[in-house]
Design a protein around this motif. Sequence first.
Motif, short mmCIF file in Angstrom:
data_model
loop_
_atom_site.label_atom_id
_atom_site.label_comp_id
_atom_site.label_asym_id
_atom_site.label_seq_id
_atom_site.Cartn_x
_atom_site.Cartn_y
_atom_site.Cartn_z
N LYS A 401 -52.63 63.81 55.20
CA LYS A 401 -53.73 62.69 55.36
C LYS A 401 -53.28 61.38 54.59
O LYS A 401 -53.67 60.52 55.04
CB LYS A 401 -55.09 63.27 55.10
N SER A 402 -52.67 61.52 53.33
CA SER A 402 -52.39 60.57 52.47
C SER A 402 -51.36 59.55 52.84
O SER A 402 -51.27 58.79 52.53
CB SER A 402 -52.11 61.22 50.97
N ILE A 403 -50.61 60.20 53.77
CA ILE A 403 -49.38 59.12 54.26
C ILE A 403 -49.73 59.11 55.68
O ILE A 403 -48.66 58.17 56.33
CB ILE A 403 -48.10 60.07 54.12
N MET A 404 -50.83 59.34 56.45
CA MET A 404 -51.14 58.87 57.65
C MET A 404 -52.08 58.24 58.08
O MET A 404 -53.16 58.20 57.25
CB MET A 404 -51.22 60.45 58.50
N LYS A 405 -52.13 57.27 59.09
CA LYS A 405 -53.33 56.69 59.72
C LYS A 405 -54.51 57.50 60.08
O LYS A 405 -54.09 58.89 60.32
CB LYS A 405 -52.77 55.64 60.57
N ASP A 406 -55.81 57.05 60.22
CA ASP A 406 -56.44 58.01 60.78
C ASP A 406 -56.14 58.31 62.55
O ASP A 406 -55.30 57.15 63.02
CB ASP A 406 -57.99 56.93 61.01
N ASN A 407 -56.56 59.18 62.95
CA ASN A 407 -56.20 59.44 64.33
C ASN A 407 -54.72 59.75 64.39
O ASN A 407 -54.13 59.35 65.66
CB ASN A 407 -56.67 58.52 65.25
N ALA A 408 -53.98 60.17 63.46
CA ALA A 408 -52.65 60.30 63.50
C ALA A 408 -52.35 61.84 63.95
O ALA A 408 -53.25 62.74 64.23
CB ALA A 408 -51.89 60.17 62.27
N ILE A 409 -50.97 62.02 64.05
CA ILE A 409 -50.44 63.38 64.79
C ILE A 409 -49.45 63.87 63.91
O ILE A 409 -48.63 63.51 63.33
CB ILE A 409 -50.06 63.08 66.15
N LEU A 410 -49.64 65.25 63.56
CA LEU A 410 -48.72 66.08 62.84
C LEU A 410 -48.19 67.02 63.72
O LEU A 410 -48.90 67.79 64.38
CB LEU A 410 -49.40 66.85 61.76
N VAL A 411 -46.78 66.93 64.04
CA VAL A 411 -45.99 67.79 64.82
C VAL A 411 -45.02 68.57 63.75
O VAL A 411 -44.41 68.46 63.08
CB VAL A 411 -45.10 66.94 65.49
N ASP A 412 -45.57 70.15 63.76
CA ASP A 412 -45.09 70.90 63.14
C ASP A 412 -44.01 72.08 63.88
O ASP A 412 -44.65 73.02 64.45
CB ASP A 412 -46.20 71.86 62.47
N ILE A 413 -42.95 71.73 63.99
CA ILE A 413 -42.02 72.45 64.97
C ILE A 413 -42.07 73.65 64.97
O ILE A 413 -42.08 74.78 65.82
CB ILE A 413 -40.61 71.96 64.94
N LYS A 414 -41.97 74.49 63.42
CA LYS A 414 -41.78 75.82 63.09
C LYS A 414 -43.10 76.36 62.92
O LYS A 414 -43.07 77.61 62.42
CB LYS A 414 -40.61 75.96 62.20
N GLY A 415 -44.30 75.73 62.95
CA GLY A 415 -45.48 76.36 62.88
C GLY A 415 -45.63 76.69 61.43
O GLY A 415 -46.29 77.54 60.98
N LEU A 416 -45.14 75.99 60.56
CA LEU A 416 -45.26 76.30 59.05
C LEU A 416 -46.53 76.07 58.47
O LEU A 416 -47.04 76.65 57.68
CB LEU A 416 -44.06 74.90 58.30
N TYR A 417 -47.36 75.25 58.91
CA TYR A 417 -48.75 74.94 58.43
C TYR A 417 -49.99 75.32 59.52
O TYR A 417 -50.94 75.13 59.32
CB TYR A 417 -48.83 73.28 58.29
N ARG A 418 -49.42 76.28 60.09
CA ARG A 418 -50.42 76.80 61.15
C ARG A 418 -51.47 77.60 60.47
O ARG A 418 -51.53 78.32 59.54
CB ARG A 418 -49.56 77.80 62.11
N ASN A 419 -52.75 77.35 60.69
CA ASN A 419 -54.11 77.79 60.33
C ASN A 419 -54.43 77.21 58.81
O ASN A 419 -55.29 77.46 58.17
CB ASN A 419 -54.17 79.08 60.04
N ARG A 420 -53.62 76.15 58.66
CA ARG A 420 -53.99 75.16 57.33
C ARG A 420 -54.11 73.73 57.66
O ARG A 420 -54.74 73.27 56.71
CB ARG A 420 -52.62 75.28 56.55
#
Length: 429
Positions: A401-420
């Motif tokens: 959140k600190s490096i992204m704009k509002d309404n931004a998108i996080l693409v986590d290819i390997k599911g590293l942050y799934r459920n987080r």
Amino acid sequence: MYEQLVNKKSKLAVIGLGYVGLPVALAFAKKLKVVAFDINSQRIEMLKKQIDPSGELAAEEFCNTDVVFTDNPDLLKDAQCFIITVPTPVDEHAIPDLSHIFLASETVGKALKKGDYVIFESTVYPGCTEEDCVPVLERVSNLNYIEDFSVGYSPERINPGDKEHTLARNTKVVAGCNEEATEAIARIYKLIVKVGVHKVSSIKVAEAAKVIENTQRDLNIALMNELSIIFDRMGINTYEVLEAAGTKWNFLKFSPGLVGGHCIGVDPYYLTYKAKELGYDAKVILSGRSINDNMGMYVATKLVQQLVKSGKNIAHTRVLIMGATFKENVKDVRNSKVVDIIKELGNFNIAIEVVDPYASPGEFQQAYGLSLTQGPGKDYDAVVVAVCHKPYLELDEEYFKSIMKDNAILVDIKGLYRNRISHIKYITL
């Protein structure tokens, strides 16, 4: 030959000191006299200073070794056994590029003497060692195969970044041109491989074993990637499905992702090339390759679609790519499929920044003409975590959140942050 080597009355030579050749050379150098040869003079100078250019081995690995690092082929004439560990990539048309192994064979041929052994570790298609490389050795040396010198094949199983399945802890497949050669080669490798060797009946069998090891993994990952595409259209999380299916005792635990590197993304093409020569079209293998080769484009297209749905002006978006190497926790950028994501996003004129805690900016620039940014900035419209490097493991939603704009998108290819992730638009395979 074995007695001559262990009594240090003759030398063993390793040709090609990359991520495979260097650990082989250093392991043998703790037991034997070794000539470690590479045509890259800059690499040789680094090795003389106990620096591994691949970043895999620490300086202490060079200690207590009887090794000479050189780019002078004349020093190879002191060797009685030669191990060839050069790269065998594919070209832009997925055709095997044997130029390195042919050059290495010529180099060894000039030093070859009666009674010598030549062992190939480089990935090739079945038949390549005896049908393509041995004639080079014969032509250059003016010696006759089997009558004057022996040849063997022992496929490399070095896994960059893996500190568990090391050379000493990985069973070594060995084969020689005859029973006597197989026994001699097995004795040599037993000096450095603690878990032992597995002897096979022919060089072709050993070559085939190597090329299918990674073909099997490629096909299993391709299945996972295809499932992720299907499940995405169903609105189902692939990783949750895999967790559920994985509770069955015989379910194979593979996961979707980018497939690059020197093994999984390359070796299957050696087998399909030879199959085509023999008049057979390897449909299953090539289908898997097609799926995996197109995953970078798929990820990029999916991101662009989500950016449009979020009301972003594509021409004014900024995307951060985290990770540029071909796999986690290594510095090697060769055959990195992250580049496919970068190039596809670039086709939409999206402003892209790429960071990586391990990759060399100079090597990345040289390999792809692309720049690495020193560190993440701010106000990104999307962040793509493409490689699961160790420094990324503990990042949390507040960081993104600190490096992204509002309404931004996080693409986590390997599911590293799934459920987080709860308050950011989150996409995974």
